[in-house]
Design a protein around this motif. Structure first.
Motif, PDB file in Angstrom:
ATOM      1  N   MET A   7       0.827  -1.214   0.000  1.00 25.66           N
ATOM      2  CA  MET A   7       0.000   0.000   0.000  1.00 25.66           C
ATOM      3  C   MET A   7       0.856   1.256   0.000  1.00 25.66           C
ATOM      4  SD  MET A   7      -3.349  -0.918   2.350  1.00 25.66           S
ATOM      5  CE  MET A   7      -2.460  -1.579   3.751  1.00 25.66           C
ATOM      6  N   LEU A   8       1.996   1.216   0.705  1.00 23.12           N
ATOM      7  CA  LEU A   8       2.919   2.347   0.701  1.00 23.12           C
ATOM      8  C   LEU A   8       3.462   2.592  -0.710  1.00 23.12           C
ATOM      9  CD1 LEU A   8       4.644   4.502   2.099  1.00 23.12           C
ATOM     10  CD2 LEU A   8       6.323   2.707   2.615  1.00 23.12           C
ATOM     11  N   ILE A   9       3.882   1.518  -1.359  1.00 17.62           N
ATOM     12  CA  ILE A   9       4.408   1.641  -2.724  1.00 17.62           C
ATOM     13  C   ILE A   9       3.325   2.135  -3.673  1.00 17.62           C
ATOM     14  CG2 ILE A   9       5.311   0.325  -4.685  1.00 17.62           C
ATOM     15  CD1 ILE A   9       6.733  -1.461  -2.616  1.00 17.62           C
ATOM     16  N   ASN A  10       2.107   1.632  -3.504  1.00 21.47           N
ATOM     17  CA  ASN A  10       1.012   2.056  -4.379  1.00 21.47           C
ATOM     18  C   ASN A  10       0.705   3.542  -4.195  1.00 21.47           C
ATOM     19  OD1 ASN A  10      -0.944   1.265  -6.381  1.00 21.47           O
ATOM     20  ND2 ASN A  10      -2.540   1.470  -4.826  1.00 21.47           N
ATOM     21  N   ASN A  11       0.795   4.030  -2.969  1.00 22.58           N
ATOM     22  CA  ASN A  11       0.564   5.454  -2.716  1.00 22.58           C
ATOM     23  C   ASN A  11       1.692   6.310  -3.280  1.00 22.58           C
ATOM     24  OD1 ASN A  11      -1.906   6.299  -0.948  1.00 22.58           O
ATOM     25  ND2 ASN A  11      -1.248   4.329  -0.116  1.00 22.58           N
ATOM     26  N   LEU A  12       2.920   5.842  -3.199  1.00 21.60           N
ATOM     27  CA  LEU A  12       4.038   6.573  -3.803  1.00 21.60           C
ATOM     28  C   LEU A  12       3.875   6.631  -5.324  1.00 21.60           C
ATOM     29  CD1 LEU A  12       7.033   5.186  -1.709  1.00 21.60           C
ATOM     30  CD2 LEU A  12       6.099   7.517  -1.647  1.00 21.60           C
ATOM     31  N   LYS A  13       3.444   5.513  -5.903  1.00 21.90           N
ATOM     32  CA  LYS A  13       3.175   5.482  -7.340  1.00 21.90           C
ATOM     33  C   LYS A  13       2.099   6.490  -7.709  1.00 21.90           C
ATOM     34  CE  LYS A  13      -0.106   3.377  -8.617  1.00 21.90           C
ATOM     35  NZ  LYS A  13      -1.199   2.393  -8.722  1.00 21.90           N
ATOM     36  N   ALA A  14       1.033   6.584  -6.890  1.00 21.26           N
ATOM     37  CA  ALA A  14      -0.061   7.520  -7.161  1.00 21.26           C
ATOM     38  C   ALA A  14       0.433   8.965  -7.117  1.00 21.26           C
ATOM     39  CB  ALA A  14      -1.185   7.314  -6.144  1.00 21.26           C
ATOM     40  N   ILE A  15       1.283   9.290  -6.157  1.00 18.12           N
ATOM     41  CA  ILE A  15       1.841  10.648  -6.062  1.00 18.12           C
ATOM     42  C   ILE A  15       2.638  10.971  -7.316  1.00 18.12           C
ATOM     43  CG2 ILE A  15       3.502  12.091  -4.816  1.00 18.12           C
ATOM     44  CD1 ILE A  15       2.635  10.558  -2.251  1.00 18.12           C
ATOM     45  N   LEU A  17       2.375   9.579 -10.347  1.00 17.62           N
ATOM     46  CA  LEU A  17       1.495   9.689 -11.506  1.00 17.62           C
ATOM     47  C   LEU A  17       0.755  11.020 -11.524  1.00 17.62           C
ATOM     48  CD1 LEU A  17      -0.076   6.121 -11.820  1.00 17.62           C
ATOM     49  CD2 LEU A  17       1.518   7.213 -13.400  1.00 17.62           C
ATOM     50  N   GLU A  18       0.204  11.413 -10.382  1.00 23.08           N
ATOM     51  CA  GLU A  18      -0.573  12.649 -10.336  1.00 23.08           C
ATOM     52  C   GLU A  18       0.300  13.875 -10.601  1.00 23.08           C
ATOM     53  OE1 GLU A  18      -2.936  12.925  -6.818  1.00 23.08           O
ATOM     54  OE2 GLU A  18      -3.881  10.972  -7.126  1.00 23.08           O
ATOM     55  N   ARG A  19       1.555  13.786 -10.214  1.00 24.43           N
ATOM     56  CA  ARG A  19       2.475  14.904 -10.447  1.00 24.43           C
ATOM     57  C   ARG A  19       2.831  15.012 -11.934  1.00 24.43           C
ATOM     58  NH1 ARG A  19       7.293  14.351  -6.647  1.00 24.43           N
ATOM     59  NH2 ARG A  19       5.652  14.900  -5.138  1.00 24.43           N
ATOM     60  N   ASN A  20       2.985  13.866 -12.586  1.00 24.21           N
ATOM     61  CA  ASN A  20       3.439  13.861 -13.971  1.00 24.21           C
ATOM     62  C   ASN A  20       2.311  13.736 -14.991  1.00 24.21           C
ATOM     63  OD1 ASN A  20       6.626  13.640 -13.979  1.00 24.21           O
ATOM     64  ND2 ASN A  20       5.876  12.418 -12.258  1.00 24.21           N
ATOM     65  N   LYS A  21       1.157  13.286 -14.547  1.00 27.05           N
ATOM     66  CA  LYS A  21       0.004  13.134 -15.440  1.00 27.05           C
ATOM     67  C   LYS A  21      -1.251  13.500 -14.650  1.00 27.05           C
ATOM     68  CE  LYS A  21      -2.044   9.761 -18.609  1.00 27.05           C
ATOM     69  NZ  LYS A  21      -2.050   8.344 -19.039  1.00 27.05           N
ATOM     70  N   PRO A  22      -1.577  14.801 -14.578  1.00 26.52           N
ATOM     71  CA  PRO A  22      -2.676  15.273 -13.718  1.00 26.52           C
ATOM     72  C   PRO A  22      -4.013  14.577 -13.956  1.00 26.52           C
ATOM     73  CG  PRO A  22      -1.359  17.121 -14.492  1.00 26.52           C
ATOM     74  CD  PRO A  22      -0.861  15.910 -15.227  1.00 26.52           C
ATOM     75  N   SER A  23      -4.237  14.057 -15.172  1.00 27.11           N
ATOM     76  CA  SER A  23      -5.521  13.402 -15.448  1.00 27.11           C
ATOM     77  C   SER A  23      -5.746  12.190 -14.555  1.00 27.11           C
ATOM     78  CB  SER A  23      -5.606  12.983 -16.915  1.00 27.11           C
ATOM     79  OG  SER A  23      -4.586  12.042 -17.228  1.00 27.11           O
ATOM     80  N   THR A  24      -4.672  11.630 -13.958  1.00 23.84           N
ATOM     81  CA  THR A  24      -4.828  10.453 -13.104  1.00 23.84           C
ATOM     82  C   THR A  24      -5.407  10.804 -11.732  1.00 23.84           C
ATOM     83  OG1 THR A  24      -2.537  10.579 -12.315  1.00 23.84           O
ATOM     84  CG2 THR A  24      -2.956   9.220 -14.253  1.00 23.84           C
ATOM     85  N   ARG A  25      -5.623  12.089 -11.463  1.00 29.65           N
ATOM     86  CA  ARG A  25      -6.284  12.481 -10.219  1.00 29.65           C
ATOM     87  C   ARG A  25      -7.791  12.219 -10.273  1.00 29.65           C
ATOM     88  NH1 ARG A  25      -3.312  18.359 -10.297  1.00 29.65           N
ATOM     89  NH2 ARG A  25      -1.180  17.613  -9.919  1.00 29.65           N
TER      90      ARG A  25
END
Length: 215
Positions: A7-15, A17-25
């Motif tokens: 879950m920690l890794i998945n949350n880091l991945k989400a951060i 992605l959202e920083r580099n591809k805003p549509s993933t928010r």
């Protein structure tokens, strides 16, 4: 999967992605992979097999997440014997699809859902939104719509998506891709489809093999 470390890794991945591809928010709808066991791999005809629990989550948390598979309406757009394809250009966020030809499609947003509504209606609402956003296709242009089948694949990023293949007939060819430098819209005559096959993205090849080739 599901451990604290995961879950920690998945949350880091989400951060990331959202920083580099805003549509993933965006918050989208998704199914659990275990609930799709009745859907076979490859192309299959639709048999009312989407009657299951629907979940909502930020797209960034769902990307590359094997627990979920999110529905993607993927639309065959036709006018008589012409078919509309999207060519992804250098500005596309889908870097692995740049230079490939595909069909109009996208995720179903939480905004497409209405309370106590059948999930298929929500998916169609998302489909209509994508049609207008990507190609300027509005409701008054559409004369017929039909769900032709499902695509479930474990190849690459397809592992996290469930394709819902719709076919629509529109009453005009006066449409174009709406994102300059990102997407280009092209019409291909039915008789010329096979000559473009090698440039089709993976789902477009499956659609051709199982639907368009036999028309």
């Amino acid at each position: 999967v599901g451990s604290l470390e995961w879950m920690l890794i998945n949350n880091l991945k989400a951060i990331f992605l959202e920083r580099n591809k805003p549509s993933t928010r965006e918050v989208i709808i998704t199914f659990k992979e275990e609930d799709l066991a009745n859907v076979p791999l490859g192309f299959s005809r639709y048999e009312n097999n989407l009657n299951m629990e629907v979940y909502q989550e930020r797209r960034s948390l769902l990307e590359y997440n094997p627990v979920y598979r999110h529905p993607i309406p993927y639309v065959i757009v036709k006018n008589k014997d012409k078919y509309f394809f999207i060519l992804r250009e250098a500005g596309s966020g889908e870097t692995m699809l740049i230079g490939k030809k595909g069909m109009v499609g996208g995720h179903v947003s939480i905004e497409d859902i209405k309370k106590d509504e059948n999930i298929e209606h929500s998916i169609i609402r998302g489909l209509y939104r994508e049609l207008e956003e990507e190609a300027g296709i509005t409701d008054d242009m559409i004369s017929n719509i039909e769900l032709r089948g499902l695509i479930k694949s474990n190849e690459g990023v397809d592992r996290y998506h469930l394709g819902l293949i719709y076919e629509i007939e529109i009453n005009t060819t006066d449409i174009k891709a709406e994102e300059e430098g990102v997407l280009t819209g092209i019409w291909i005559d039915k008789e010329d489809l096979s000559s473009h096959y090698n440039s089709f993205e993976s789902w477009a090849k499956i659609v051709y093999d199982h639907i368009l080739q036999s028309k």
